[in-house]
Design an enzyme around this catalytic site. Structure first.
Site, PDB file in Angstrom:
ATOM      1  N   ARG A   1     -10.406 -16.005  -0.473  1.00 58.08           N
ATOM      2  CA  ARG A   1      -9.127 -15.662  -1.122  1.00 58.08           C
ATOM      3  C   ARG A   1      -8.988 -16.520  -2.368  1.00 58.08           C
ATOM      4  O   ARG A   1      -9.208 -17.747  -2.317  1.00 58.08           O
ATOM      5  CB  ARG A   1      -7.973 -15.945  -0.157  1.00 58.08           C
ATOM      6  CG  ARG A   1      -6.630 -15.488  -0.661  1.00 58.08           C
ATOM      7  CD  ARG A   1      -6.412 -14.002  -0.586  1.00 58.08           C
ATOM      8  NE  ARG A   1      -6.340 -13.519   0.764  1.00 58.08           N
ATOM      9  CZ  ARG A   1      -6.357 -12.238   1.103  1.00 58.08           C
ATOM     10  NH1 ARG A   1      -6.455 -11.293   0.187  1.00 58.08           N
ATOM     11  NH2 ARG A   1      -6.293 -11.870   2.366  1.00 58.08           N
TER      12      ARG A   1
ATOM     13  N   HIS B   1      -9.577  -7.226  -6.267  1.00 56.94           N
ATOM     14  CA  HIS B   1     -10.634  -7.966  -5.587  1.00 56.94           C
ATOM     15  C   HIS B   1     -11.931  -7.873  -6.406  1.00 56.94           C
ATOM     16  O   HIS B   1     -12.277  -6.804  -6.920  1.00 56.94           O
ATOM     17  CB  HIS B   1     -10.916  -7.375  -4.200  1.00 56.94           C
ATOM     18  CG  HIS B   1      -9.781  -7.550  -3.226  1.00 56.94           C
ATOM     19  ND1 HIS B   1      -8.685  -8.353  -3.451  1.00 56.94           N
ATOM     20  CD2 HIS B   1      -9.603  -7.019  -1.978  1.00 56.94           C
ATOM     21  CE1 HIS B   1      -7.873  -8.300  -2.402  1.00 56.94           C
ATOM     22  NE2 HIS B   1      -8.400  -7.503  -1.507  1.00 56.94           N
TER      23      HIS B   1
ATOM     24  N   CYS C   1     -10.614  -2.996   1.941  1.00 64.27           N
ATOM     25  CA  CYS C   1     -10.422  -2.913   0.485  1.00 64.27           C
ATOM     26  C   CYS C   1     -11.605  -3.436  -0.330  1.00 64.27           C
ATOM     27  O   CYS C   1     -11.741  -3.099  -1.506  1.00 64.27           O
ATOM     28  CB  CYS C   1      -9.139  -3.638   0.099  1.00 64.27           C
ATOM     29  SG  CYS C   1      -8.922  -5.193   0.953  1.00 64.27           S
TER      30      CYS C   1
ATOM     31  N   LYS D   1     -16.063  -7.159   8.986  1.00 62.80           N
ATOM     32  CA  LYS D   1     -15.673  -5.798   8.586  1.00 62.80           C
ATOM     33  C   LYS D   1     -16.588  -5.294   7.477  1.00 62.80           C
ATOM     34  O   LYS D   1     -17.056  -4.154   7.513  1.00 62.80           O
ATOM     35  CB  LYS D   1     -14.232  -5.791   8.031  1.00 62.80           C
ATOM     36  CG  LYS D   1     -13.112  -5.982   9.019  1.00 62.80           C
ATOM     37  CD  LYS D   1     -11.772  -6.012   8.249  1.00 62.80           C
ATOM     38  CE  LYS D   1     -10.795  -6.968   8.853  1.00 62.80           C
ATOM     39  NZ  LYS D   1      -9.641  -7.273   7.990  1.00 62.80           N
TER      40      LYS D   1
ATOM     41  N   VAL E   1       0.843  -1.202   0.000  1.00 62.80           N
ATOM     42  CA  VAL E   1       0.000   0.000   0.000  1.00 62.80           C
ATOM     43  C   VAL E   1       0.878   1.252   0.000  1.00 62.80           C
ATOM     44  O   VAL E   1       0.616   2.212  -0.742  1.00 62.80           O
ATOM     45  CB  VAL E   1      -0.951   0.000   1.215  1.00 62.80           C
ATOM     46  CG1 VAL E   1      -1.718   1.311   1.300  1.00 62.80           C
ATOM     47  CG2 VAL E   1      -1.926  -1.176   1.142  1.00 62.80           C
TER      48      VAL E   1
ATOM     49  N   ARG F   1      13.432  -3.300  10.356  1.00 63.73           N
ATOM     50  CA  ARG F   1      13.903  -4.200   9.287  1.00 63.73           C
ATOM     51  C   ARG F   1      14.317  -3.418   8.041  1.00 63.73           C
ATOM     52  O   ARG F   1      15.254  -3.777   7.357  1.00 63.73           O
ATOM     53  CB  ARG F   1      12.776  -5.183   8.888  1.00 63.73           C
ATOM     54  CG  ARG F   1      12.459  -6.256   9.873  1.00 63.73           C
ATOM     55  CD  ARG F   1      11.344  -7.165   9.322  1.00 63.73           C
ATOM     56  NE  ARG F   1      10.068  -6.476   9.193  1.00 63.73           N
ATOM     57  CZ  ARG F   1       9.158  -6.371  10.158  1.00 63.73           C
ATOM     58  NH1 ARG F   1       9.380  -6.942  11.314  1.00 63.73           N
ATOM     59  NH2 ARG F   1       8.023  -5.707   9.974  1.00 63.73           N
ATOM     60  N   SER F   2      13.565  -2.366   7.736  1.00 62.78           N
ATOM     61  CA  SER F   2      13.823  -1.622   6.495  1.00 62.78           C
ATOM     62  C   SER F   2      14.497  -0.279   6.733  1.00 62.78           C
ATOM     63  O   SER F   2      14.804   0.429   5.766  1.00 62.78           O
ATOM     64  CB  SER F   2      12.509  -1.364   5.751  1.00 62.78           C
ATOM     65  OG  SER F   2      11.893  -2.566   5.433  1.00 62.78           O
TER      66      SER F   2
ATOM     67  N   SER G   1      -2.571  -9.999  -3.552  1.00 65.37           N
ATOM     68  CA  SER G   1      -1.944  -8.739  -3.134  1.00 65.37           C
ATOM     69  C   SER G   1      -2.597  -8.170  -1.882  1.00 65.37           C
ATOM     70  O   SER G   1      -2.011  -7.298  -1.225  1.00 65.37           O
ATOM     71  CB  SER G   1      -1.993  -7.699  -4.264  1.00 65.37           C
ATOM     72  OG  SER G   1      -3.333  -7.399  -4.577  1.00 65.37           O
TER      73      SER G   1
HETATM   74  N1  LIG Z   1      -2.805  -4.996   0.485  1.00 64.87           N
HETATM   75  C1  LIG Z   1      -4.025  -4.495   0.365  1.00 64.87           C
HETATM   76  O1  LIG Z   1      -4.739  -4.703  -0.630  1.00 64.87           O
HETATM   77  C2  LIG Z   1      -4.583  -3.634   1.467  1.00 64.87           C
HETATM   78  C3  LIG Z   1      -5.740  -2.918   1.213  1.00 64.87           C
HETATM   79  C4  LIG Z   1      -6.299  -2.144   2.234  1.00 64.87           C
HETATM   80  C5  LIG Z   1      -5.686  -2.104   3.464  1.00 64.87           C
HETATM   81  N2  LIG Z   1      -4.552  -2.811   3.678  1.00 64.87           N
HETATM   82  C6  LIG Z   1      -3.950  -2.747   5.008  1.00 64.87           C
HETATM   83  O2  LIG Z   1      -2.763  -1.953   4.931  1.00 64.87           O
HETATM   84  C7  LIG Z   1      -1.785  -2.493   5.818  1.00 64.87           C
HETATM   85  C8  LIG Z   1      -0.512  -2.758   5.033  1.00 64.87           C
HETATM   86  O3  LIG Z   1      -0.799  -3.646   3.995  1.00 64.87           O
HETATM   87  P1  LIG Z   1       0.278  -3.980   2.865  1.00 64.87           P
HETATM   88  O4  LIG Z   1      -0.437  -4.827   1.899  1.00 64.87           O
HETATM   89  O5  LIG Z   1       0.955  -2.746   2.407  1.00 64.87           O
HETATM   90  O6  LIG Z   1       1.312  -4.893   3.703  1.00 64.87           O
HETATM   91  P2  LIG Z   1       2.861  -5.179   3.433  1.00 64.87           P
HETATM   92  O7  LIG Z   1       3.161  -5.184   1.977  1.00 64.87           O
HETATM   93  O8  LIG Z   1       3.159  -6.399   4.215  1.00 64.87           O
HETATM   94  O9  LIG Z   1       3.608  -3.938   4.095  1.00 64.87           O
HETATM   95  C9  LIG Z   1       3.622  -3.723   5.488  1.00 64.87           C
HETATM   96  C10 LIG Z   1       4.345  -2.426   5.786  1.00 64.87           C
HETATM   97  O10 LIG Z   1       4.239  -2.179   7.192  1.00 64.87           O
HETATM   98  C11 LIG Z   1       5.549  -2.053   7.731  1.00 64.87           C
HETATM   99  N3  LIG Z   1       5.553  -2.579   9.090  1.00 64.87           N
HETATM  100  C12 LIG Z   1       5.194  -3.798   9.506  1.00 64.87           C
HETATM  101  N4  LIG Z   1       5.345  -3.900  10.849  1.00 64.87           N
HETATM  102  C13 LIG Z   1       5.808  -2.707  11.263  1.00 64.87           C
HETATM  103  C14 LIG Z   1       6.169  -2.179  12.523  1.00 64.87           C
HETATM  104  N5  LIG Z   1       6.092  -2.903  13.650  1.00 64.87           N
HETATM  105  N6  LIG Z   1       6.607  -0.891  12.597  1.00 64.87           N
HETATM  106  C15 LIG Z   1       6.709  -0.147  11.482  1.00 64.87           C
HETATM  107  N7  LIG Z   1       6.393  -0.589  10.248  1.00 64.87           N
HETATM  108  C16 LIG Z   1       5.938  -1.864  10.143  1.00 64.87           C
HETATM  109  C17 LIG Z   1       6.437  -2.853   6.804  1.00 64.87           C
HETATM  110  O11 LIG Z   1       7.749  -2.401   6.967  1.00 64.87           O
HETATM  111  P3  LIG Z   1       9.057  -3.362   6.826  1.00 64.87           P
HETATM  112  O12 LIG Z   1       9.520  -3.221   5.404  1.00 64.87           O
HETATM  113  O13 LIG Z   1      10.022  -2.743   7.779  1.00 64.87           O
HETATM  114  O14 LIG Z   1       8.646  -4.751   7.199  1.00 64.87           O
HETATM  115  C18 LIG Z   1       5.826  -2.481   5.466  1.00 64.87           C
HETATM  116  O15 LIG Z   1       6.268  -1.196   5.077  1.00 64.87           O
HETATM  117  C19 LIG Z   1      -2.419  -3.725   6.466  1.00 64.87           C
HETATM  118  O16 LIG Z   1      -2.955  -3.367   7.708  1.00 64.87           O
HETATM  119  C20 LIG Z   1      -3.505  -4.106   5.510  1.00 64.87           C
HETATM  120  O17 LIG Z   1      -4.578  -4.756   6.130  1.00 64.87           O
HETATM  121  C21 LIG Z   1      -3.970  -3.570   2.720  1.00 64.87           C
END
Ligand SMILES: NC(=O)c1ccc[n+]([C@@H]2O[C@H](COP(=O)([O-])OP(=O)(O)OC[C@H]3O[C@@H](n4cnc5c(N)ncnc54)[C@H](OP(=O)(O)O)[C@@H]3O)[C@@H](O)[C@H]2O)c1
Length: 372
Positions: A262, A269, A154, A240, A38, A63-64, A184
């Site tokens: 899924r 989606h 989403c 949700k 995201v 981590r990053s 995704s």
């Molecule tokens: N994917 C979708 O379609 C979607 C749609 C709507 C909402 N969301 C929501 O958006 C959120 C992120 O989704 P995503 O798909 O982008 O996930 P993702 O690709 O796994 O990315 C997660 C991000 O959060 C960071 N992160 C994880 N734990 C952390 C911590 N303890 N402190 C600081 N940063 C942390 C990660 O950083 P690192 O690189 O350091 O691990 C990474 O930048 C989730 O809550 C998800 O439910 C996702």
């Protein structure tokens, strides 16, 4: 590609987009979760939409931290959330998981910024607005004492965007939703596990890929469970969809039930939506109001491309794609539609940016940017 929000902005909101951009030039912005699926989509959309800011900070976990992300000709260092000082930041886009938001969201907001949160942490909190600009932008300033605005799930976002015009004309009373949600939705790790697992099975049909981010291996499979399984027998994802749609549409008594699945699809989606209304549906009127709604692309024909959207065809689009609109032959107050949208864009980053644009455009002092 036409940008859905340009349609939205030009039709409904902004009479002078230049003014909006000038106001945002001094905005100090942070993205928490900038290295995620995201977060990366947010950065892409900032460029595509000319979303302007004065300064930006990219934040993730330890981590990053230290990684470099190139954006708009500048190398940005990734900062560690644990040690970042949010004082002086005006606007935070947060997408680092529900647990991280629960831990950090209110603490960040207490330091001054408005937080637009993409996770499930605050959506149903009574002091937090749950906003889909095309549906309830009039509420964007209502609950800002909390300084948090929640971005819905989403699947909920495209669902309420497609249903709002139907409700305005016919008054919805019941929804039955089946979702078909892409890999995704499980973030960068989910996508990676899906693609590498698919290759593993293609190379060796006996191999069993890891479940990883999902509740079972996703390649060549369907998983009728997304997120936690609740005592009710429904999943958290299904809950949700029901709770959020009622809150956004302001219909606490709307009868909503869902099954979330899924599916082995990379991105976008899809959902089959059955809707019942108080008054009789007229097919011609129903399709006309959907067609006339900004940000929706209606498929009216019967063949592929004209008759229905597919996830592959829709990936990268900023529209809500609606096809297979039908009236139930046994109940002329009920109908079906098939809705597909890019979950990373329409279902997450685009909606968050549209909320931010509403805030900037409101010209109130909710954003403490020096621009004001
Ligand atoms: N994917 C979708 O379609 C979607 C749609 C709507 C909402 N969301 C929501 O958006 C959120 C992120 O989704 P995503 O798909 O982008 O996930 P993702 O690709 O796994 O990315 C997660 C991000 O959060 C960071 N992160 C994880 N734990 C952390 C911590 N303890 N402190 C600081 N940063 C942390 C990660 O950083 P690192 O690189 O350091 O691990 C990474 O930048 C989730 O809550 C998800 O439910 C996702």
């Amino acid at each position: 590609m036409i940008d859905a929000d340009n349609v939205y902005l030009s039709e409904n909101k902004v009479s002078n987009r230049d003014k909006l951009l000038t106001l945002s030039t001094n905005l100090k912005v942070a993205i928490v979760g900038a290295t995620g699926a995201v977060g990366k989509t947010l950065l892409e959309l900032f460029d595509e939409r000319n979303f302007d800011y004065g300064q930006i900070w990219l934040i993730a976990s330890s981590r990053s931290a230290g990684q470099i992300i190139h954006h708009r000709g500048v190398n940005h260092q990734v900062y560690d959330l644990e040690t970042f000082d949010f004082r002086g930041v005006d606007l935070v886009f947060s997408s680092a998981g529900t647990a991280t938001s629960k831990n950090w969201g209110r603490r960040i907001a207490a330091q001054g910024p408005v937080v637009i949160d993409n996770t499930n942490a605050f959506r149903m909190e009574p002091d937090v607005g749950l906003i889909v600009p095309q549906v309830n932008s009039n509420q964007v300033l209502h609950k800002l004492k909390s300084r948090i605005i929640a971005n819905p799930n989403c699947t909920t976002i495209p669902m309420v965007r497609a249903l709002q015009p139907v409700h305005q004309e016919y008054s919805l009373n019941k929804l039955v939703i089946s979702t078909y949600q892409a890999a995704s939705g499980g973030g960068i790790a989910g996508l990676e596990q899906f693609t590498s697992g698919s290759q593993l099975v293609l190379d060796n049909p006996e191999a069993i890929p890891e479940a990883g981010r999902f509740q079972a291996p996703l390649p060549f499979n369907l998983i009728p469970r997304i997120d936690a399984l609740l005592d009710s027998g429904f999943t958290l994802e299904e809950q949700k969809i029901a709770q959020e749609s009622r809150k956004i549409m302001g219909l606490p008594k709307l009868n909503v039930t869902a099954t979330a699945v899924r599916v082995p699809v990379m991105n976008c989606h899809s959902q089959a939506i059955y809707f019942e209304c108080d008054s009789r549906l007229d097919y011609s009127r129903l399709t006309t109001i959907l067609d006339d709604t900004g940000g929706i692309i209606l498929y009216r024909g019967i063949g592929e491309a004209e008759g229905y959207p597919t996830p592959r065809g829709v990936s990268g689009s900023d529209h809500v794609h609606v096809g297979r609109v039908r009236i139930d032959p046994d109940n002329d107050r009920a109908g079906w539609m098939w809705v597909v949208s890019d979950n990373l864009r329409v279902g997450a980053a685009l909606n968050a940016i549209q909320i931010a644009e509403d805030l900037i455009q409101s010209e109130s002092s909710v954003l403490c940017a020096s621009a004001y």
